[in-house]
Design a protein around this motif. Structure first.
Motif, PDB file in Angstrom:
ATOM      1  N   PHE A   1       0.834  -1.205   0.000  1.00  0.00           N
ATOM      2  CA  PHE A   1       0.000   0.000   0.000  1.00  0.00           C
ATOM      3  C   PHE A   1       0.869   1.255   0.000  1.00  0.00           C
ATOM      4  CE2 PHE A   1      -1.742   3.419   2.615  1.00  0.00           C
ATOM      5  CZ  PHE A   1      -2.876   3.751   1.889  1.00  0.00           C
ATOM      6  N   CYS A   2       1.878   1.293   0.881  1.00  0.00           N
ATOM      7  CA  CYS A   2       2.736   2.481   0.963  1.00  0.00           C
ATOM      8  C   CYS A   2       3.544   2.675  -0.315  1.00  0.00           C
ATOM      9  CB  CYS A   2       3.657   2.378   2.178  1.00  0.00           C
ATOM     10  SG  CYS A   2       2.795   2.568   3.757  1.00  0.00           S
TER      11      CYS A   2
ATOM     12  N   TRP B   1       1.220   4.126  -2.810  1.00  0.00           N
ATOM     13  CA  TRP B   1       0.948   5.530  -2.486  1.00  0.00           C
ATOM     14  C   TRP B   1       2.131   6.412  -2.899  1.00  0.00           C
ATOM     15  CZ3 TRP B   1      -3.193   8.237  -0.497  1.00  0.00           C
ATOM     16  CH2 TRP B   1      -2.933   9.552  -0.113  1.00  0.00           C
ATOM     17  N   ASN B   2       3.333   6.003  -2.555  1.00  0.00           N
ATOM     18  CA  ASN B   2       4.510   6.807  -2.881  1.00  0.00           C
ATOM     19  C   ASN B   2       4.751   6.886  -4.387  1.00  0.00           C
ATOM     20  OD1 ASN B   2       5.061   7.342  -0.175  1.00  0.00           O
ATOM     21  ND2 ASN B   2       6.333   5.517   0.062  1.00  0.00           N
TER      22      ASN B   2
ATOM     23  N   ASP C   1       2.240   6.899  -6.655  1.00  0.00           N
ATOM     24  CA  ASP C   1       1.174   7.680  -7.291  1.00  0.00           C
ATOM     25  C   ASP C   1       1.009   9.076  -6.713  1.00  0.00           C
ATOM     26  OD1 ASP C   1       0.641   5.441  -8.828  1.00  0.00           O
ATOM     27  OD2 ASP C   1      -0.930   4.709  -7.475  1.00  0.00           O
ATOM     28  N   ARG C   2       1.450   9.284  -5.474  1.00  0.00           N
ATOM     29  CA  ARG C   2       1.210  10.559  -4.794  1.00  0.00           C
ATOM     30  C   ARG C   2       2.530  11.199  -4.383  1.00  0.00           C
ATOM     31  NH1 ARG C   2      -4.099  10.843  -2.728  1.00  0.00           N
ATOM     32  NH2 ARG C   2      -5.384   9.277  -3.773  1.00  0.00           N
TER      33      ARG C   2
ATOM     34  N   LYS D   1       5.091  11.321   2.310  1.00  0.00           N
ATOM     35  CA  LYS D   1       5.936  10.148   2.086  1.00  0.00           C
ATOM     36  C   LYS D   1       5.497   9.070   3.066  1.00  0.00           C
ATOM     37  CE  LYS D   1      10.019  10.009   3.850  1.00  0.00           C
ATOM     38  NZ  LYS D   1      11.427  10.326   4.167  1.00  0.00           N
ATOM     39  N   ALA D   2       4.934   7.984   2.551  1.00  0.00           N
ATOM     40  CA  ALA D   2       4.308   6.970   3.397  1.00  0.00           C
ATOM     41  C   ALA D   2       5.310   5.906   3.816  1.00  0.00           C
ATOM     42  CB  ALA D   2       3.140   6.324   2.656  1.00  0.00           C
TER      43      ALA D   2
ATOM     44  N   GLY E   1       3.151   8.884   7.701  1.00  0.00           N
ATOM     45  CA  GLY E   1       3.704   9.608   6.571  1.00  0.00           C
ATOM     46  C   GLY E   1       4.394  10.875   7.040  1.00  0.00           C
TER      47      GLY E   1
ATOM     48  N   THR F   1      -3.537  16.367   2.201  1.00  0.00           N
ATOM     49  CA  THR F   1      -2.934  15.107   1.752  1.00  0.00           C
ATOM     50  C   THR F   1      -2.850  14.095   2.888  1.00  0.00           C
ATOM     51  OG1 THR F   1      -0.715  16.020   2.155  1.00  0.00           O
ATOM     52  CG2 THR F   1      -1.615  16.233  -0.068  1.00  0.00           C
TER      53      THR F   1
ATOM     54  N   TYR G   1      -4.500  10.371   2.908  1.00  0.00           N
ATOM     55  CA  TYR G   1      -3.712   9.174   3.205  1.00  0.00           C
ATOM     56  C   TYR G   1      -4.381   8.338   4.298  1.00  0.00           C
ATOM     57  CZ  TYR G   1       0.206   6.450   5.116  1.00  0.00           C
ATOM     58  OH  TYR G   1       1.015   5.444   5.588  1.00  0.00           O
TER      59      TYR G   1
ATOM     60  N   ALA H   1      -7.414   6.608   3.075  1.00  0.00           N
ATOM     61  CA  ALA H   1      -7.076   5.451   2.240  1.00  0.00           C
ATOM     62  C   ALA H   1      -6.704   4.250   3.106  1.00  0.00           C
ATOM     63  CB  ALA H   1      -5.937   5.807   1.290  1.00  0.00           C
TER      64      ALA H   1
END
Length: 559
Positions: free
Chosen positions: A495-496, A499-500, A502-503, A507-508, A522, A547, A551, A554
């Motif tokens: 998942f992280c 996320w990192n 796409d976003r 910073k996850a 994050g 953001t 996060y 999500a």
């Protein structure tokens, strides 16, 4: 993990998971595992032992991990295919945790730990970084420094064995007193490679390495290892306070007593109350003893003494007792031996008011007894020698005044007399500017004693704090309120990573605090060295909150 269709066992396991922590729950989970094996249901037996391992971790009983981990490994070897890849990865992580438990207690045999580590090497490969790190720590624990250094170097190379990942001290490379190499540093593994789910929290790895280097007398190299954490480049919910605790003595020994004092004051605000931070308390006591802050050290010793009766593990109890004995001995030499400290009752020991000299003798006896237990198990005299070397230390110089125990360790926050900057006028980042920007947004928040601003926005808890030598870095930490069970670690990493990919923000990352549940967090870090205008700060905080909430939502939406 899939379990049996036998509703009796499945219901019993579900009920056991809901029981309060403690011996009754442990016994019930073990009973279910034994019964499941007896009726030919290895999946439910394995699920029960996984739950037992997580219960031990949550309850702080790490020394008991070895047997259920060993039984899980044997079951998987007997019946390949019992575990899916995610559960297999979880078992490898528990295997690492069982080996690590050896360092904390003499109740695990040396041969048992070596056997479990050899088994892990057989499953992951002898060149796996986690294997090299554990072999390094094992050798260091036994006092075999040459082997420990060799394994340390192996753990700092990539899998091809050709590229060193972080600066290391060598005769032709100089370091300044902060631990900064006067060469362009190479990228850290934590920044350049995906974290190894089996290897533990990547944000804590620099602190573990720095502790080893400091123990070998390489104080500049230890500080260099900590720089990514202290600069906010590596995220972890235990940081930066754990790194600051590790950095205190190296800074003190390299002539940066003022910086060491700032680190102590800031880190102790957090460590004074967190149970998991008990292993860091010895460093705080040693700093006070060697930095000449005897009265503050005695205050800390008096405050934390009750925790010695319920320590994190035997190693941390030994180190706390040794640091306390050192502090008391120096206090006696300075004429403070008559000060009385309240020691609460525990077991057969009644509550009493003990003088510093007597308390020091008691702590000395406890430290040497525990060191002797470790050495008897290890077949060496290293731990006794290490404790003796601590007790022989003397202050490293005249004490430097500590910063006020107030927000941000003495870094300027701005004052009521300072004129407020114009809306578009850049000004140095300050705590009042952060709170004013949140006030303009209409947000609710609280300001902690160390100057951290904390608020709750939907599913996200967000902390704003200032980092850097002048407080010029705005650092935001987002923590999702939902936590995932440890057996979903691979899913959390996936998942992280997604996320990192796409976003941009935050910073996850995933942190495993060792209590059976994963923290998904994050970071957002903004360097404001040249100042920030109030209007710009509102935009930055709004972006972080927006953001961060996305996060956390999500994370909450995960199955």
């Amino acid at each position: 993990m899939t379990t049996s269709s036998d509703r009796g066992l499945a219901d019993a396991l579900a009920d056991a998971r809901d029981m309060p922590d403690g011996e009754a729950r442990f016994a019930e989970l073990e009973r279910i595992a034994v019964q499941a094996y007896a009726v030919g249901d290895p999946r439910t037996a394995l699920a029960a032992r996984f739950a037992l391992i997580e219960a031990y971790l949550h309850h702080g009983e790490r020394w008991r991990l070895l047997e259920p981990v060993r039984r899980c490994l044997a079951a998987v070897d007997r019946t390949p295919g019992l575990l899916d890849p995610a559960d297999a990865q979880t078992l490898r992580r528990h295997q690492r945790q069982a080996v690590e438990a050896f360092f904390g207690t003499p109740r695990i045999g040396l041969d048992q730990a070596r056997s479990l580590l050899d088994d892990l090497a057989g499953r992951l490969g002898p060149d796996a970084e986690v294997v090299a790190e554990l072999r390094c720590r094992l050798a260091d624990h036994l006092g075999d420094e040459p082997t420990a250094r060799r394994e340390y170097d192996r753990s700092r190379y990539d899998h091809s064995g050709s590229a060193r990942l972080t600066p290391r001290r060598d005769p032709e490379q100089s370091y300044d007193q902060s631990g900064s190499a006067r060469l362009t540093p190479r990228r850290n593994r934590e920044q350049s490679a995906a974290p190894d789910p089996v290897g533990g929290c990547p944000g804590c790895a620099p602190a573990r390495r720095a502790e080893l280097l400091a123990g070998w007398g390489e104080h500049g190299a230890a500080l260099a290892e900590l720089r990514p954490v202290l600069d906010g480049e590596v995220g972890c919910t235990d940081q930066p306070e754990r790194a600051l605790a590790v950095a205190m003595l190296p800074w003190l020994r390299t002539g940066e007593a003022e910086r060491a004092g700032q680190a102590h004051v800031r880190a102790y605000r957090r460590h004074r109350r967190e149970r998991a931070a008990f292993p860091q308390l010895a460093a705080h006591l040693r700093f006070c003893a060697l930095g000449g802050h005897l009265d503050r050290g005695l205050d800390i010793l008096a405050e934390q003494l009750p925790r010695l009766d319920h320590p994190y593990d035997d190693l941390s109890a030994m180190e706390f007792a040794a640091a306390g004995a050192l502090l008391c001995g120096l206090a006696v030499e300075a004429g403070r031996g008559g000060r009385r400290i309240h020691r609460p009752g525990h077991g057969p020991r009644p509550a009493s008011e003990v003088d510093v000299a007597t308390l020091g003798a008691d702590l000395f006896a406890l430290a040497t007894e525990l060191a002797g237990s470790f050495d008897a198990r290890n077949g060496t005299g290293h731990q006794s020698g290490r404790i003796a070397s601590w007790l022989a230390e003397r202050p490293l110089g005249a004490p430097v005044p500590l910063p006020a125990d107030a927000p941000d360790d003495g870094w300027p926050d701005g004052s009521a007399e300072d004129p407020e900057p114009a809306e578009e006028e850049p000004a140095p980042l300050s705590l009042p500017m952060i709170t004013a920007a949140l006030d303009r947004r209409g947000d609710g928040y609280a300001v902690e004693p160390d100057g951290t601003v904390v608020g709750r926005w939907g599913e996200a808890m967000i902390q704003f704090r200032r980092l850097g030598q002048r407080g010029e870095i705005l650092h935001a930490r987002v923590v999702a309120t939902r936590r995932l069970p440890v057996d979903r670690l691979a899913e959390a990493y996936a998942f992280c990573n997604a996320w990192n990919h796409d976003r941009l923000l935050p910073k996850a990352y995933v942190h495993d605090p060792g209590d059976g549940a994963l923290v998904l967090a994050g970071d957002v870090t903004t360097d404001l060295e040249h100042g920030v205008a109030p209007a710009q700060l509102v935009v930055l905080l709004t972006s972080t909150v927006t953001t961060g909430v996305a996060y956390a939502e999500a994370v909450a939406a995960l199955p």
